[in-house]
Scaffold this motif. Structure first.
Motif, mmCIF file in Angstrom:
data_model
loop_
_atom_site.group_PDB
_atom_site.id
_atom_site.type_symbol
_atom_site.label_atom_id
_atom_site.label_comp_id
_atom_site.label_asym_id
_atom_site.label_seq_id
_atom_site.Cartn_x
_atom_site.Cartn_y
_atom_site.Cartn_z
ATOM 1 N N GLN A 53 45.253 -16.107 -59.506
ATOM 2 C CA GLN A 53 43.859 -16.126 -59.059
ATOM 3 C C GLN A 53 43.229 -17.491 -59.287
ATOM 4 O O GLN A 53 42.472 -17.982 -58.436
ATOM 5 N N GLN A 54 43.533 -18.127 -60.389
ATOM 6 C CA GLN A 54 43.004 -19.462 -60.657
ATOM 7 C C GLN A 54 43.564 -20.484 -59.672
ATOM 8 O O GLN A 54 42.835 -21.346 -59.183
ATOM 9 N N PHE A 55 44.849 -20.386 -59.370
ATOM 10 C CA PHE A 55 45.434 -21.305 -58.392
ATOM 11 C C PHE A 55 44.735 -21.128 -57.048
ATOM 12 O O PHE A 55 44.350 -22.105 -56.415
ATOM 13 N N VAL A 56 44.580 -19.892 -56.609
ATOM 14 C CA VAL A 56 43.943 -19.603 -55.318
ATOM 15 C C VAL A 56 42.513 -20.149 -55.296
ATOM 16 O O VAL A 56 42.084 -20.761 -54.320
ATOM 17 N N ALA A 57 41.776 -19.966 -56.381
ATOM 18 C CA ALA A 57 40.396 -20.455 -56.452
ATOM 19 C C ALA A 57 40.329 -21.981 -56.390
ATOM 20 O O ALA A 57 39.433 -22.543 -55.756
ATOM 21 N N ASN A 58 41.284 -22.650 -57.016
ATOM 22 C CA ASN A 58 41.268 -24.114 -57.082
ATOM 23 C C ASN A 58 41.962 -24.806 -55.918
ATOM 24 O O ASN A 58 41.787 -26.006 -55.732
ATOM 25 N N HIS A 59 42.763 -24.064 -55.163
ATOM 26 C CA HIS A 59 43.542 -24.641 -54.055
ATOM 27 C C HIS A 59 43.510 -23.684 -52.864
ATOM 28 O O HIS A 59 44.564 -23.256 -52.370
ATOM 29 N N ALA A 60 42.328 -23.362 -52.395
ATOM 30 C CA ALA A 60 42.153 -22.308 -51.391
ATOM 31 C C ALA A 60 42.949 -22.551 -50.110
ATOM 32 O O ALA A 60 43.618 -21.640 -49.610
ATOM 33 N N ALA A 61 42.893 -23.747 -49.548
ATOM 34 C CA ALA A 61 43.591 -24.006 -48.281
ATOM 35 C C ALA A 61 45.106 -23.896 -48.453
ATOM 36 O O ALA A 61 45.794 -23.303 -47.614
ATOM 37 N N CYS A 62 45.616 -24.452 -49.534
ATOM 38 C CA CYS A 62 47.052 -24.375 -49.792
ATOM 39 C C CYS A 62 47.476 -22.926 -50.021
ATOM 40 O O CYS A 62 48.460 -22.461 -49.436
ATOM 41 N N ALA A 63 46.727 -22.203 -50.849
ATOM 42 C CA ALA A 63 47.057 -20.803 -51.137
ATOM 43 C C ALA A 63 47.023 -19.951 -49.877
ATOM 44 O O ALA A 63 47.889 -19.090 -49.679
ATOM 45 N N ALA A 64 46.041 -20.203 -49.012
ATOM 46 C CA ALA A 64 45.959 -19.441 -47.758
ATOM 47 C C ALA A 64 47.170 -19.721 -46.875
ATOM 48 O O ALA A 64 47.687 -18.821 -46.211
ATOM 49 N N CYS A 65 47.638 -20.945 -46.864
ATOM 50 C CA CYS A 65 48.816 -21.294 -46.068
ATOM 51 C C CYS A 65 50.075 -20.630 -46.623
ATOM 52 O O CYS A 65 50.916 -20.161 -45.870
ATOM 53 N N LEU A 66 50.184 -20.577 -47.947
ATOM 54 C CA LEU A 66 51.391 -20.051 -48.585
ATOM 55 C C LEU A 66 51.425 -18.536 -48.727
ATOM 56 O O LEU A 66 52.490 -17.961 -48.914
ATOM 57 N N PHE A 168 56.049 -25.617 -43.575
ATOM 58 C CA PHE A 168 54.865 -24.894 -43.097
ATOM 59 C C PHE A 168 53.554 -25.492 -43.597
ATOM 60 O O PHE A 168 52.603 -25.609 -42.848
ATOM 61 N N CYS A 169 53.512 -25.817 -44.881
ATOM 62 C CA CYS A 169 52.231 -26.144 -45.524
ATOM 63 C C CYS A 169 52.126 -27.590 -45.998
ATOM 64 O O CYS A 169 51.110 -27.984 -46.535
ATOM 65 N N GLY A 170 53.169 -28.358 -45.799
ATOM 66 C CA GLY A 170 53.116 -29.762 -46.134
ATOM 67 C C GLY A 170 53.437 -30.071 -47.556
ATOM 68 O O GLY A 170 53.598 -29.204 -48.391
ATOM 69 N N ALA A 171 53.572 -31.309 -47.805
ATOM 70 C CA ALA A 171 53.739 -31.822 -49.159
ATOM 71 C C ALA A 171 53.045 -33.172 -49.163
ATOM 72 O O ALA A 171 53.647 -34.213 -49.344
ATOM 73 N N ARG A 172 51.760 -33.141 -48.871
ATOM 74 C CA ARG A 172 50.984 -34.380 -48.769
ATOM 75 C C ARG A 172 50.954 -35.092 -50.106
ATOM 76 O O ARG A 172 51.128 -34.484 -51.145
ATOM 77 N N LYS A 173 50.722 -36.354 -50.046
ATOM 78 C CA LYS A 173 50.631 -37.159 -51.270
ATOM 79 C C LYS A 173 49.323 -36.836 -51.985
ATOM 80 O O LYS A 173 48.348 -36.466 -51.358
ATOM 81 N N LEU A 174 49.313 -37.004 -53.280
ATOM 82 C CA LEU A 174 48.078 -36.838 -54.039
ATOM 83 C C LEU A 174 47.086 -37.902 -53.623
ATOM 84 O O LEU A 174 47.451 -39.059 -53.420
ATOM 85 N N ASP A 175 45.849 -37.515 -53.491
ATOM 86 C CA ASP A 175 44.809 -38.486 -53.106
ATOM 87 C C ASP A 175 44.353 -39.303 -54.288
ATOM 88 O O ASP A 175 44.408 -38.965 -55.393
#
Length: 175
Positions: A53-66, A168-175
């Motif tokens: 739940q904490q991961f989903v809250a902090n990384h919503a777009a990534c969690a939705a993709c996965l 599917f969801c990328g592995a973008r570089k850290l900003d």
């Protein structure tokens, strides 16, 4: 992990063919660390709900993709209480053919057939299913799989998940 039944494990009849839901377009919404952290927080045997739940809250777009889904639109499929890597969707993305008659769709049909036919059995049932009730689906799999080697699964869930989720969801570089 499935437990074999007491009787000999014989594949059941082939399931009715379900419609292939094409994968969504690949996204770049997760970092490589996000992919690993999601697997640890949400998919590992030791995962605890609050961490997910904490991961989903902090990384919503990534969690939705996965997020696992019952259709083939994302990198993970949810089926009968299990999470599986979406091989058919991966192949469809790599080959650039998301049609219902595509290589990915045919491969997913063959996988789904064996999964259904062997639902009450262990892995030893798969060969019998491919030669029995799922033979037709096996005969219609793809000759063009070479370019889709990214989707080849055999190294364990963690490695297979990482390759398909990256697609599917990328592995973008850290900003």
């Amino acid at each position: 992990m499935r437990v074999p039944s007491v009787a000999a494990c014989v594949p059941s009849a082939a399931p009715p063919v379900t419609a292939f839901v094409p994968p969504r377009t690949a996204q770049s919404v997760c970092t490589a660390a996000d992919l690993d952290n999601y697997r640890t927080a949400c998919l590992s045997p030791s995962a605890i709900p609050i961490a997910c739940q904490q991961f989903v809250a902090n990384h919503a777009a990534c969690a939705a993709c996965l997020a696992p889904a019952p259709t083939s639109s994302g990198p993970l499929l949810a089926h009968a209480g299990e999470v599986q890597v979406n091989v058919g969707g991966c192949i469809a993305l790599v080959l650039g053919d998301r049609a219902s008659s595509s290589c990915g769709a045919r491969q997913q049909t063959a996988i789904d057939c064996v999964e259904h036919a062997c639902a009450a059995c262990n892995a030893s049932c798969a060969a019998a299913a491919r030669e029995g009730p799922c033979l037709d689906a096996q005969l219609h799999t793809c000759a063009e799989l070479g370019p889709a080697a990214t989707c080849a699964l055999a190294k364990g869930f963690a490695d297979d998940y990482r390759r398909v989720a990256t697609l599917f969801c990328g592995a973008r570089k850290l900003d």
